[in-house]
Design an enzyme around this catalytic site. Structure first.
Site: not given
Length: 419
Positions: A22-23, A95, A119, A164-167, A330
Site C-alpha cells: 500500500k505504501n 493522509r 489514521c 528529521k527523517v520523514s517518509v 516515530i
C-alpha cells in the site's frame, strides 16, 4: 456496522501470499500526474487505493481498473488533468492524499490540497513538505484548512536538509524535483523500501535519480517523463503481521512472495524472541519453537523497526516470558491499542512514548474496538491467541491496509469471519 468474530486457540499452519505494498502504490499512483499514462500491476485491493483513484479522477484523470484474483491492474491516463484542488471530502479519508501536492505543483505550477486525514495517530504535520517545496521556489500559504501552493515558472533545483527523517516529505520532494529545473540534492531522506520502489518507477519513466536507498538523493530535473508500466513491490508490513500471527498462535506458516532483504530486520527481531525463522525461496517460514522470550523494541526509520508493526509486536510480547520495553520514536499517540489489549488481559503500562509489557500466560477473548489500521490487526492477533471468542468492532480500518485478511488467515486454520 461490520465486525469480526474470532474463535482463537488454533495454531496457524500453511502458506500466505503477500499482496502489493500500500505504501508504495499510493505515491506511485500520485506520480502518474507527472506523465501522460501509467500502467501499474500488483496493486492491492484496498480502500486507500480506491480513495487515491477517486482523488486522481477528481483532478481529471481517466482510470481503468482490471481486477484479477489476487490483485488489481490500474491504467491511469492523466492527459486531461484540469482541476488542481484536492477537496477535503476526499483528502480527509487518507493522509497519503498530500502526495498529489508535489506532482501538481511541479507540472502545472499550482495546487490546493486540503490538510490530510487518515489514521488518528499523532499530528503528522506537513511542515517539512512545505519547507522543501518552498526551497524549490514555491509560494505556499495555509488558508481555511488548505495548502495553497503556486510557482512562477518551473520549480528550481535545491539543496535541502530534512530536520528529521520523514517518509511523506521525502516522497513529496522527490515527486516535485523530477520535473524541477536543475539539480536537487536531498539530505537526511527516508530510506524505506517503498521510497526506493517509487524511485525505481520514476527512473523507468525517465527520471534522473542517484542515491536511491540512501539518505542522500540527487535528482536532475527533466522537462517531461515517459509513459511506462510498473509492478509494485510486496508489502513488508503485511508480511511482518503474518509472521507475528504465526508466532502468537504457536503455528508454522510460510510467508510467500516477499523479498527477504526488506523483512530481515523483522525476522531478526522474531529470532531474538525464540521464534524460528528460516529464509525460503521467495519468502520466509516462521515456526513456534517452544518458547517466546521478552525483548525490547524501539521503532525507528528504516532500516530500523517499522512503527507500522509496533502494535502487532506488542500483542506478541503480551504473551512472552518476562518484561519488554517498547519505545515509539516515530509518532506520538500510537499506543491507542493498549487499553483494548488490557481488556483482553494484557499487562501493559504506558509512560510517555514507552510501554512496559509484562508477559502473561494467556489472553482472553473480549469485545474490543479498533482505533486505527495497525491497532486493529494487533487485536486480531491477540484474539487468535486466546481460547475464547473475540469480537472486533470498527473493522473498516482493516480494509484500508489488508487485502483478504480473513481469507488468508482462514486458509491457515483460523476461525475468523466478518458479520
Amino acid at each position: 456496522m461490520q465486525k469480526l468474530i474470532i474463535h482463537g486457540g488454533k495454531p496457524l499452519e500453511g502458506s500466505i501470499n503477500i499482496s502489493g505494498a500500500k505504501n508504495a502504490v499510493l505515491p506511485i499512483m500520485a506520480a502518474s500526474i507527472l506523465t501522460n499514462k501509467l500502467h501499474i500491476t500488483n496493486v492491492p485491493k484496498l480502500t486507500d487505493v480506491s480513495t487515491m483513484k477517486d482523488l486522481l479522477q477528481n483532478h481529471g484523470a481517466c482510470i481503468r481498473i482490471i481486477e484479477h484474483t489476487d490483485a488489481l491492474e490500474i491504467i491511469i491516463n492523466t492527459t486531461n488533468i484540469n482541476k488542481f484542488t484536492a477537496d477535503y471530502e476526499i483528502v480527509r479519508k487518507m493522509r497519503a492524499s498530500i502526495w498529489v501536492l508535489g506532482p501538481l505543483l511541479t507540472k502545472y505550477g499550482k495546487a490546493k490540497v486540503s490538510l490530510p486525514g487518515g489514521c488518528a495517530i499523532g499530528a503528522r504535520q506537513v511542515d517539512l513538505h512545505i519547507a522543501v517545496l518552498k526551497s524549490m521556489g514555491a509560494e505556499i500559504e495555509i488558508e481555511d484548512g488548505y495548502i495553497n501552493a503556486s510557482s512562477k515558472g518551473r520549480l528550481k533545483g535545491t539543496h535541502f536538509v530534512f530536520d528529521k527523517v520523514s517518509v511523506g516529505a521525502t516522497i513529496n520532494a522527490i515527486l516535485a524535483a523530477v520535473l524541477a529545473n536543475g539539480e536537487t540534492v536531498l539530505f537526511n531522506c527516508g530510506r524505506e523500501p517503498e521510497i526506493v520502489d517509487l524511485c525505481y518507477c520514476l527512473i523507468k519513466m525517465g527520471a534522473d535519480i542517484l542515491g536511491v536507498g540512501s539518505s542522500t538523493i540527487t535528482i536532475k530535473g527533466k522537462d517531461c517523463l515517459n509513459e511506462t508500466s510498473y509492478k509494485v513491490l510486496s508489502d513488508r508490513i503485511e508480511a511482518g503481521t503474518y509472521m507475528f500471527a504465526a508466532a502468537i498462535t504457536k503455528g508454522d506458516v510460510k510467508i510467500c512472495g516477499i523479498d527477504y532483504n526488506i523483512i530481515e530486520n523483522i525476522a531478526l527481531k522474531l529470532i531474538e524472541t525464540g521464534i524460528k525463522v528460516v529464509q525460503i525461496n521467495n519468502g520466509v517460514q516462521v515456526t513456534y519453537a517452544g518458547m517466546l522470550n521478552s525483548v525490547d523494541l524501539e521503532t525507528n526509520p528504516y532500516p530500523g523497526f517499522a512503527t507500522d508493526l509496533q502494535a502487532q509486536f506488542m500483542s506478541l510480547m503480551s504473551l512472552s516470558r518476562g518484561v519488554s520495553m517498547i519505545t515509539e520514536n516515530i509518532f506520538e499517540n500510537r499506543f491507542m491499542h493498549v487499553p483494548e489489549l488490557c481488556r483482553m488481559g494484557a499487562d501493559i503500562v504506558v509512560r510517555g512514548n514507552k510501554a512496559v509489557v509484562r508477559g502473561v500466560e494467556m489472553l482472553k477473548g473480549a469485545e474490543v474496538m479498533a482505533s486505527d489500521l495497525r491497532a486493529s490487526v494487533s487485536l486480531i492477533l491477540a484474539g487468535l491467541s486466546t481460547n475464547s471468542k473475540t469480537v472486533l468492532h470498527r473493522i473498516y480500518h482493516l480494509d484500508r491496509g489488508f487485502q483478504d485478511l480473513e481469507k488468508k488467515l482462514s486458509n491457515c486454520g483460523a476461525d475468523i469471519k466478518r458479520v
